[in-house]
Design an enzyme around this catalytic site. Structure first.
Site, mmCIF file in Angstrom:
data_model
loop_
_atom_site.group_PDB
_atom_site.id
_atom_site.type_symbol
_atom_site.label_atom_id
_atom_site.label_comp_id
_atom_site.label_asym_id
_atom_site.label_seq_id
_atom_site.Cartn_x
_atom_site.Cartn_y
_atom_site.Cartn_z
ATOM 1 N N ALA A 83 3.981 3.993 0.965
ATOM 2 C CA ALA A 83 4.687 4.509 2.148
ATOM 3 C C ALA A 83 5.768 3.490 2.516
ATOM 4 O O ALA A 83 5.860 3.037 3.658
ATOM 5 C CB ALA A 83 3.722 4.774 3.301
ATOM 6 N N LEU A 84 6.545 3.158 1.530
ATOM 7 C CA LEU A 84 7.464 2.021 1.636
ATOM 8 C C LEU A 84 8.609 2.292 2.599
ATOM 9 O O LEU A 84 9.100 3.411 2.708
ATOM 10 C CB LEU A 84 8.004 1.672 0.241
ATOM 11 C CG LEU A 84 6.929 1.306 -0.784
ATOM 12 C CD1 LEU A 84 7.566 1.002 -2.142
ATOM 13 C CD2 LEU A 84 6.099 0.116 -0.318
ATOM 14 N N HIS A 85 9.005 1.223 3.291
ATOM 15 C CA HIS A 85 10.081 1.312 4.286
ATOM 16 C C HIS A 85 10.930 0.050 4.183
ATOM 17 O O HIS A 85 10.691 -0.798 3.310
ATOM 18 C CB HIS A 85 9.492 1.499 5.685
ATOM 19 C CG HIS A 85 8.392 0.531 6.009
ATOM 20 N ND1 HIS A 85 8.617 -0.809 6.244
ATOM 21 C CD2 HIS A 85 7.048 0.695 6.087
ATOM 22 C CE1 HIS A 85 7.477 -1.412 6.487
ATOM 23 N NE2 HIS A 85 6.495 -0.525 6.380
ATOM 24 N N ARG A 100 2.547 3.007 9.326
ATOM 25 C CA ARG A 100 1.825 3.792 10.339
ATOM 26 C C ARG A 100 2.771 4.400 11.382
ATOM 27 O O ARG A 100 2.384 5.328 12.087
ATOM 28 C CB ARG A 100 0.779 2.925 11.033
ATOM 29 C CG ARG A 100 -0.390 2.569 10.111
ATOM 30 C CD ARG A 100 -1.480 1.839 10.879
ATOM 31 N NE ARG A 100 -2.701 1.733 10.084
ATOM 32 C CZ ARG A 100 -2.973 0.721 9.279
ATOM 33 N NH1 ARG A 100 -2.117 -0.274 9.159
ATOM 34 N NH2 ARG A 100 -4.101 0.697 8.594
ATOM 35 N N GLY A 119 10.969 -2.596 5.854
ATOM 36 C CA GLY A 119 10.212 -3.850 5.975
ATOM 37 C C GLY A 119 9.772 -4.333 4.600
ATOM 38 O O GLY A 119 9.934 -5.506 4.245
ATOM 39 N N HIS A 120 9.228 -3.412 3.816
ATOM 40 C CA HIS A 120 8.865 -3.758 2.439
ATOM 41 C C HIS A 120 10.113 -4.183 1.671
ATOM 42 O O HIS A 120 10.095 -5.157 0.921
ATOM 43 C CB HIS A 120 8.240 -2.552 1.725
ATOM 44 C CG HIS A 120 6.932 -2.089 2.295
ATOM 45 N ND1 HIS A 120 6.788 -0.907 2.969
ATOM 46 C CD2 HIS A 120 5.697 -2.654 2.271
ATOM 47 C CE1 HIS A 120 5.525 -0.749 3.339
ATOM 48 N NE2 HIS A 120 4.838 -1.799 2.926
ATOM 49 N N SER A 141 6.634 -0.093 10.048
ATOM 50 C CA SER A 141 5.269 -0.008 9.526
ATOM 51 C C SER A 141 5.056 1.376 8.949
ATOM 52 O O SER A 141 5.618 2.364 9.453
ATOM 53 C CB SER A 141 4.272 -0.241 10.667
ATOM 54 O OG SER A 141 2.991 0.213 10.289
ATOM 55 N N GLN A 176 -3.247 -12.367 7.678
ATOM 56 C CA GLN A 176 -3.414 -12.084 6.243
ATOM 57 C C GLN A 176 -2.827 -13.217 5.387
ATOM 58 O O GLN A 176 -3.388 -13.581 4.350
ATOM 59 C CB GLN A 176 -2.732 -10.750 5.912
ATOM 60 C CG GLN A 176 -2.698 -10.414 4.450
ATOM 61 C CD GLN A 176 -2.256 -8.980 4.210
ATOM 62 O OE1 GLN A 176 -3.069 -8.071 4.270
ATOM 63 N NE2 GLN A 176 -0.983 -8.769 3.942
ATOM 64 N N MET A 192 0.846 -1.203 0.000
ATOM 65 C CA MET A 192 0.000 0.000 0.000
ATOM 66 C C MET A 192 0.879 1.251 0.000
ATOM 67 O O MET A 192 0.408 2.337 0.366
ATOM 68 C CB MET A 192 -0.930 -0.012 1.208
ATOM 69 C CG MET A 192 -1.901 -1.195 1.155
ATOM 70 S SD MET A 192 -3.421 -0.891 2.035
ATOM 71 C CE MET A 192 -2.814 -0.706 3.694
HETATM 72 P P1 AMP Z 1 1.447 -2.917 3.488
HETATM 73 O O1 AMP Z 1 2.014 -1.910 2.527
HETATM 74 O O2 AMP Z 1 1.457 -2.455 4.911
HETATM 75 O O3 AMP Z 1 0.121 -3.483 3.026
HETATM 76 O O4 AMP Z 1 2.466 -4.132 3.460
HETATM 77 C C1 AMP Z 1 2.800 -4.783 2.270
HETATM 78 C C2 AMP Z 1 3.503 -6.068 2.616
HETATM 79 O O5 AMP Z 1 4.694 -5.782 3.333
HETATM 80 C C3 AMP Z 1 2.643 -6.990 3.511
HETATM 81 O O6 AMP Z 1 2.834 -8.331 3.098
HETATM 82 C C4 AMP Z 1 3.222 -6.739 4.871
HETATM 83 O O7 AMP Z 1 3.064 -7.839 5.752
HETATM 84 C C5 AMP Z 1 4.679 -6.527 4.531
HETATM 85 N N1 AMP Z 1 5.351 -5.799 5.607
HETATM 86 C C6 AMP Z 1 4.996 -4.590 6.129
HETATM 87 N N2 AMP Z 1 5.819 -4.272 7.146
HETATM 88 C C7 AMP Z 1 6.702 -5.294 7.265
HETATM 89 C C8 AMP Z 1 7.790 -5.575 8.157
HETATM 90 N N3 AMP Z 1 8.148 -4.718 9.124
HETATM 91 N N4 AMP Z 1 8.473 -6.735 7.998
HETATM 92 C C9 AMP Z 1 8.117 -7.616 7.018
HETATM 93 N N5 AMP Z 1 7.098 -7.410 6.165
HETATM 94 C C10 AMP Z 1 6.402 -6.270 6.287
#
Ligand code: AMP
Length: 280
Positions: free
Chosen positions: A32-34, A187, A36-37, A185, A153, A30
């Site tokens: 706002a990449l960091h 958020r 984790g992504h 995250s 999820q 979604m």
């Molecule tokens: P989102 O953009 O929050 O929907 O996340 C996209 C994908 O990245 C989802 O599969 C999340 O579980 C994964 N994701 C988000 N934050 C992390 C994190 N800190 N570590 C690993 N995967 C993450």
């Protein structure tokens, strides 16, 4: 990196790639990449000929209008991070492009959605399944990568793949954390400076409970975590559930060889944070 904003552009690129038998790895996001992504991007880049990502704040998975509106949008940054991670194609559609006049499909996941996020966010997983199933079809991905931070999820998506009969491998990836232990995250950027200092306690409390697991019953682990959160007034615990790692049903007593995970959602400074801890 190709930026596709329409389904038509995406399909035409994917068709060409599939004609030359390229394997495709998909990371839906979604934005706002960091970092984790990025940890998912690295896997998808390494394990496939082609790495596709998507950036789409999916309105149908938000049951709270304010959360949707406040969701951070940082497209320029996102494009840069994807480029740095060797992304071949990024799909950045509008909601109209994704859903148009089409009816939103209603998905059901039985007991998998009658716990945790499924209770707290009615309709959320059906919304997730709507976008992810479309992305699977449009990208013709061989593998799709998801973070274990959103533990429920992954179970839902595996079940959606089973229901639809898709031929795609779902690859769960470990949580990426900042140095102080906070799961990264999108958020997190909404937390005040003070709240950001408190937030790592979530992982610390879970880790402390993990370290005591062999001396405590499941009920005692539950009580320990709840008590620790009560001691910190800034936190409001929404749920902490100790569940079977596959069925996601609450566990009262561990069976031999049973995999068990604790999943948590907690409010801090008006921001809802989630995390998990594997116990066995
Ligand atoms: P989102 O953009 O929050 O929907 O996340 C996209 C994908 O990245 C989802 O599969 C999340 O579980 C994964 N994701 C988000 N934050 C992390 C994190 N800190 N570590 C690993 N995967 C993450």
């Amino acid at each position: 990196m190709k930026i596709c904003r329409t389904v038509e552009e995406l399909l035409s690129n994917v068709n060409t790639l599939k004609q030359s038998n390229k394997t495709i790895g998909l990371v839906p996001t979604m934005g706002a990449l960091h970092n984790g992504h990025a940890s998912l991007f690295v896997r998808a880049r390494k394990e496939n000929d082609v790495f596709i990502s998507s950036v789409f704040v999916n309105p149908v998975q938000f049951n709270n209008k304010e959360d949707f509106e406040k969701y951070p949008r940082t497209e320029e940054n996102d494009i840069r991070l994807l480029e740095e991670n060797g992304c071949d194609i990024v799909f950045i559609p509008t909601a109209e492009e994704v859903y148009g006049n089409e009816e939103i499909e209603e998905f059901h996941f039985g007991e998998l959605e009658q716990v945790m996020e499924g209770i707290q966010r009615p309709g959320h997983f059906s919304g997730v399944a709507n976008i992810v199933s479309r992305l699977f079809i449009w990208t013709m991905a061989d593998r799709a990568y998801f973070g274990e931070k959103d533990y429920q999820q992954i179970a839902i998506i595996k079940d959606m793949v089973r229901q639809k009969g898709f031929n795609i491998e779902i690859v769960p990836c470990p949580i990426y954390r900042d140095e102080d232990g906070l799961a990264t995250s999108s958020r997190n950027m909404r937390l005040s400076e003070d709240a950001r200092k408190i937030a790592p306690k979530i992982h610390q409390i879970l880790l402390n409970s993990f370290r005591q697991k062999d001396n405590l019953s499941i009920n005692q682990i539950q009580a320990y975590v709840e008590d620790e959160f009560k001691k910190i007034k800034e936190f409001e615990l929404e749920y902490f559930c100790i569940v079977d790692d596959t069925t996601l049903q609450p566990v009262k007593q561990r069976q031999i060889n049973q995999g068990i995970v604790g999943c948590i959602a907690v409010w801090l400074d008006g921001v809802r944070l989630i995390d998990i801890q594997r116990y066995w």
